[in-house]
Design a protein around this motif. Structure first.
Motif, PDB file in Angstrom:
ATOM      1  N   GLY A 177      43.748  42.625  43.719  1.00  0.00           N
ATOM      2  CA  GLY A 177      42.695  43.430  44.311  1.00  0.00           C
ATOM      3  C   GLY A 177      42.058  42.753  45.498  1.00  0.00           C
ATOM      4  N   PHE A 178      40.936  43.312  45.935  1.00  0.00           N
ATOM      5  CA  PHE A 178      40.203  42.792  47.089  1.00  0.00           C
ATOM      6  C   PHE A 178      39.027  41.963  46.597  1.00  0.00           C
ATOM      7  N   TYR A 179      38.938  40.731  47.093  1.00  0.00           N
ATOM      8  CA  TYR A 179      37.930  39.788  46.636  1.00  0.00           C
ATOM      9  C   TYR A 179      36.881  39.516  47.719  1.00  0.00           C
ATOM     10  N   THR A 180      35.747  39.013  47.286  1.00  0.00           N
ATOM     11  CA  THR A 180      34.687  38.640  48.216  1.00  0.00           C
ATOM     12  C   THR A 180      35.107  37.478  49.107  1.00  0.00           C
ATOM     13  N   ALA A 181      36.057  36.687  48.648  1.00  0.00           N
ATOM     14  CA  ALA A 181      36.631  35.583  49.417  1.00  0.00           C
ATOM     15  C   ALA A 181      37.992  35.282  48.825  1.00  0.00           C
ATOM     16  N   ASN A 182      38.729  34.383  49.436  1.00  0.00           N
ATOM     17  CA  ASN A 182      40.054  34.023  48.920  1.00  0.00           C
ATOM     18  C   ASN A 182      39.888  33.339  47.569  1.00  0.00           C
ATOM     19  N   PRO A 183      40.327  33.945  46.468  1.00  0.00           N
ATOM     20  CA  PRO A 183      40.117  33.358  45.137  1.00  0.00           C
ATOM     21  C   PRO A 183      40.857  32.044  44.928  1.00  0.00           C
TER      22      PRO A 183
END
Length: 368
Positions: A177-183
């Motif tokens: 999915g789309f994250y707030t930053a690179n996990p």
């Protein structure tokens, strides 16, 4: 949030890293068989499916022994030429046991920017879907140069979704999915379940991390989501390496959904209705009644053609007394339309000297 269960038309993007084993360059046959089972499941309940598949260069480079490093343009094109055959055969072999016909459709960016090419692509895809086939779409890497490339299949998948009027697109990725930053770099990053609107803040969160075989990063996925949702198509990003990835998504696998702006058919009809007409087509009472019932406009029902318009350009549709009925995109030029007005569809070839389309304006290209 959207669901695959009620999906009318689905576009699925498949990345190279999912389809091809990075270490060997060989096809992941078990994974592809699982995907084929998912496609058969969707087709069995009436969903049209289009697959936008990477993998031709990745497959071809293994056959040619080109390794995993960067390739020169001519090497990429040679690898694509070798890999496209194998890729198409692999999809055919996996889907044929389910009685599903496959078709290869190769496109470039020019095919969506040029109106005539766009309409030809759209017509071909609609016809294939009408026959129940599953189009396998890929960028035509054997001829595409940087100037005419999409450059990634995320954006290509979104454009295909717009072209065929899909209501859902799924990007099978190497992230869930789309994250707030690179996990992988930020342990505090969290995934969005649903993104209602792509804001500047959301755009700032997108990174560029991609896998070794794929070129797409989160920025390209966000661009794809903007294109798809703007045309009324919901889009999901989900991790695709598991077997049966679409079944897993349907059953609640982790993902990010992007909410569409309206219905794709309504969005398209609104776009058509807002265009300035280049000409006018008057129809008889029988045709006017058929149009209000959702039918296409056939040449037999046309009584007058005015104006100067090309194929694919907008025209106003008038009733028997000149009253406005709606608008549509003509499948013929104004000169051709004048020649075939009032005639039966079966007579078009004899009049024009070449095979034509049965409808002057297809119902999907019409706002009544």
């Amino acid at each position: 949030m959207a669901s695959l269960i009620a999906t009318r038309r689905l576009v699925v993007k498949i990345g190279s890293a999912l389809l091809v084993d990075r270490s060997t360059g060989n096809l992941r046959a078990d994974w592809l068989r699982g995907l084929a089972e998912d496609v058969a499941m969707l087709k069995a309940r009436g969903t049209d499916v289009v697959l936008v598949s990477s993998g031709s260069i990745a497959l071809g480079r293994g056959v040619l022994g080109l390794g995993l490093g960067p390739l020169a343009l001519e090497q990429s094109q040679a690898a694509a030429a070798v890999g496209q055959i194998r890729l198409a055969r692999a999809y055919e072999d996996c889907l044929e046991p389910y009685g599903i016909t496959t078709a290869q459709v190769l496109v470039t960016l020019e095919d969506t920017e040029d109106r005539r090419r766009y309409l030809n692509t759209r017509s071909t895809m609609e016809t294939l879907l009408g026959f129940g086939a599953v189009p396998i779409v890929n960028e035509n890497d054997t001829i595409a140069t940087d100037e005419i490339r999409f450059g990634d299949n995320d954006r290509l998948a979104a454009q295909v979704a717009v072209t065929v009027g899909a209501d859902v697109a799924v990007l099978l990725s190497d992230v869930d999915g789309f994250y707030t930053a690179n996990p992988m770099q930020d342990p505090e990053a969290h995934r969005f379940d649903l993104i209602e609107e792509i804001t500047p803040e959301i755009e700032a969160m997108a990174g560029d991390a991609g896998s070794g075989l794929s070129k797409g990063g989160m920025k390209t996925k966000l661009m794809a989501a903007r294109t798809a949702t703007g045309a009324g198509c919901a889009l999901a990003i989900t991790e695709g390496s598991r077997l049966r990835p679409l079944k897993a998504l349907e059953e609640g696998a982790a993902c990010t959904w992007f909410r569409p702006k309206g219905d794709p058919r309504a969005a398209r009809k609104g776009w058509i209705a807002a265009m300035k007409p280049h000409g006018f087509i008057r129809v008889d009472a029988g045709a006017a009644g058929a149009l209000t019932r959702g039918k296409s406009l056939l040449p037999a029902g046309v009584t007058e053609v005015t104006g100067d318009f090309g194929r694919g350009e907008p025209v106003a549709i008038l009733g028997p007394k000149g009253e406005g009925l709606g608008a549509g995109l003509s499948r013929y030029t104004s000169a051709e339309a004048r020649l075939i007005l009032g005639c039966r569809s079966g007579d078009i070839e004899a009049i024009l000297g070449y095979p034509g389309r049965a409808a002057l304006i297809h119902r999907d290209d019409m706002a009544i």
